[in-house]
Enzyme design. Sequence first.
Site, PDB file in Angstrom:
ATOM      1  N   ASP A  37      -1.617  41.639 -42.172  1.00 49.09           N
ATOM      2  CA  ASP A  37      -1.401  43.023 -42.598  1.00 49.09           C
ATOM      3  C   ASP A  37      -0.841  43.898 -41.494  1.00 49.09           C
ATOM      4  O   ASP A  37      -0.196  44.908 -41.761  1.00 49.09           O
ATOM      5  CB  ASP A  37      -2.725  43.637 -43.088  1.00 49.09           C
ATOM      6  CG  ASP A  37      -3.224  42.938 -44.352  1.00 49.09           C
ATOM      7  OD1 ASP A  37      -2.373  42.513 -45.150  1.00 49.09           O
ATOM      8  OD2 ASP A  37      -4.444  42.825 -44.512  1.00 49.09           O
ATOM      9  N   GLN A  38      -1.106  43.546 -40.233  1.00 47.95           N
ATOM     10  CA  GLN A  38      -0.673  44.409 -39.137  1.00 47.95           C
ATOM     11  C   GLN A  38       0.848  44.553 -39.102  1.00 47.95           C
ATOM     12  O   GLN A  38       1.367  45.538 -38.601  1.00 47.95           O
ATOM     13  CB  GLN A  38      -1.155  43.844 -37.798  1.00 47.95           C
ATOM     14  CG  GLN A  38      -2.672  43.965 -37.634  1.00 47.95           C
ATOM     15  CD  GLN A  38      -3.182  43.233 -36.422  1.00 47.95           C
ATOM     16  OE1 GLN A  38      -2.443  42.543 -35.751  1.00 47.95           O
ATOM     17  NE2 GLN A  38      -4.463  43.396 -36.136  1.00 47.95           N
ATOM     18  N   VAL A  79      -7.552  45.887 -41.031  1.00 50.99           N
ATOM     19  CA  VAL A  79      -6.275  45.176 -41.073  1.00 50.99           C
ATOM     20  C   VAL A  79      -6.526  43.745 -40.632  1.00 50.99           C
ATOM     21  O   VAL A  79      -7.344  43.487 -39.754  1.00 50.99           O
ATOM     22  CB  VAL A  79      -5.193  45.821 -40.157  1.00 50.99           C
ATOM     23  CG1 VAL A  79      -4.758  47.168 -40.677  1.00 50.99           C
ATOM     24  CG2 VAL A  79      -5.677  45.912 -38.730  1.00 50.99           C
ATOM     25  N   SER A  80      -5.832  42.812 -41.288  1.00 49.29           N
ATOM     26  CA  SER A  80      -5.874  41.414 -40.860  1.00 49.29           C
ATOM     27  C   SER A  80      -4.628  41.130 -40.040  1.00 49.29           C
ATOM     28  O   SER A  80      -3.747  41.971 -39.915  1.00 49.29           O
ATOM     29  CB  SER A  80      -5.940  40.485 -42.076  1.00 49.29           C
ATOM     30  OG  SER A  80      -4.751  40.590 -42.830  1.00 49.29           O
ATOM     31  N   THR A  81      -4.549  39.933 -39.505  1.00 48.85           N
ATOM     32  CA  THR A  81      -3.389  39.579 -38.681  1.00 48.85           C
ATOM     33  C   THR A  81      -2.099  39.719 -39.476  1.00 48.85           C
ATOM     34  O   THR A  81      -1.092  40.210 -38.982  1.00 48.85           O
ATOM     35  CB  THR A  81      -3.537  38.136 -38.162  1.00 48.85           C
ATOM     36  OG1 THR A  81      -4.786  38.038 -37.477  1.00 48.85           O
ATOM     37  CG2 THR A  81      -2.423  37.781 -37.216  1.00 48.85           C
TER      38      THR A  81
END
Length: 481
Positions: A13-14, A9-11
Site C-alpha cells: 500500500d505504501q 499501510v502495508s508494504t
Amino acid sequence: MRTAVYIRVSTEDQAREGFSIPAQREKLLSYVHSQDWTLSKLYVDEGVSAKDTNRPALAELLQDVRSGKIDVVLVYRLDRLTRSVLDLYQLLQEFERYSVHFKSCTEVYDTTTAMGRLFITLVAALAQWERENLAERVKLGMEQMVKERKRPGGPPPYGYVLVEGALQLHPGEAGTVHTMFEQYLQGASPRQIAEQANSLGARGKNGAPWSASAVLRLLKNPVYYGALRWNHADSSQRQNPPEDWLLEESTHPAIIDEQTFLQVQQKIRDRSSRHPRVLASSFLYSGLLYCSHCGSPMRGKVTRSQTEAENKNAHIYYVCSAKHDASCPAVALREDRVEKALLKQLMQYPKESREAAATVQSAEDSSQQQVEAHKEKTLSQKRKRWEDAYENGLISLDVFRSKLNELTSQAMPPSPAKAEVESTVPDSAYLTNWDMIWNFATREEKRQLTTQLIARMEAQACSQIAHQRNREVMLTDLQFR
C-alpha cells in the site's frame, strides 16, 4: 466525541497513491474537524499486513477502548482496520461491549441495523477475498521465478551477499560455513560448533551470537551446495511436506559439495534417532552399551562408598534396564572394567581405531588452528594501528616500542604437552595405540571417540570369576559405525 484515529499501510500500500500515512492522516483529521469531534490519539501501524490483529498500534487502541478512553474509532477505509471477516466480527463485538462506535470516513456503515451489519460483513468478505487472491498470485509468481532458476526475493542467507539479485559468496562468512560442516562431520555437536564460532568472534547476519538451533538450521539448508529451495515452510515457519518443495540445483556458487551436504544430512538423521539425553549424557557408554543376556540398553549410575575416615569414593556402574522387574539376571558392570574390555578389543582393529582417532584429532587441530589464526590476525591488526600511529606522529618511539613488546608477549606460545607428544610418538603408533590415546584423552574426548567409532556393544560379567564382587567384563559383540 473522543476519537481514536487508526491508520495502517502495508508494504504494497505504501506505493499506492492515497494510501500513504500522510494522505490518510490529512483526510482523517479533516473529517474529525468537520464532525466537531475531539482527537484522542493517532494509532499508526506502518508496513503491517491486515491478515490478522497482531499489530502494535491496534493492540494499543484496543487497550484504550477497554480503559474507556475512546468514544469512536475512525478509519480511512474498512480494509485499513482488517481484511478478515472473523477479525471484523470480533473487533465490532469488542467495540460494542464498551459502547464504542466505528466509523469509516470514505464509506457509509450503520452497524446498529441488521442490513448495516450484513453490508459491512459483505465488504469485509470482499476485502478478505482480495487479500487471499493477491497472496495466491504472489505465490504463483514466486513459484514461476524459482522454476526459471531466479531467487524470489528475501534477504541472503549467511555466507552469501546479493549482487544484482543473485547470490555471491561472502568471503568471511563462507569460510565459517565451510568450517561448520567440517566440524559436524568430525563429530562436533551443533552446540559445540556454536560455542567455537562465538569464541572466534563470528556472528550471524543479524549480529546475534550463534546458537545450537541456528547451526542446525544452517546445516540443513541446501543453499550451501548451490541449490535453490522454495516453499520449504509456510508463513508460520512450519515445515511443509517434502513433496511440496521446489529444489533447483546449481543456481549459485556453492560453499560445500553435494556429497558433503548429503553426509551431514545422514549424520543428522542418525543423531536424531537417538534420545537427546543419550547424546548429552556424561556416561561414556550411554546409548552404546547393551546387555548380552536380554539385549536391553544398560543405564549408567553413580554409587558412592564411605570409609571410616569419611572419604567418599564414587564408581560408575551400568545396569541392565530390564533389571528393575527381575526379568534379567545380568549383574551391574563397573565402567572401568567395561573400558578395559573395550580397549582390549579395539587394539585388534588398528584400521578402525586409526580412522576414529584421526577424525577427532583433526577436529581438535582444526579448532586450534582457527583460534591461533584469529589471534594472529588480531595481533597483526593491532600492530598495524600502532605503526600507523607512530608514522603519523601520534605516539612517541618509546610508547611505540612498549606497545610492540606488549603484543609480542600476547602471542600464543605452542602447547608444550602437545609438542612433547608429537616429538616422541610417531603418528601411526599414536593413532593405533588405544592405551596411549586413553591416557591423554579427556572424558569428553573419550565420549566423542567412542560415539564416532562404535554403533553398539554388548557386554556381560565374566562367569569364571563369579565369586568376585567387581567382576571383569567381557564384550560379546562390537559393531562399528
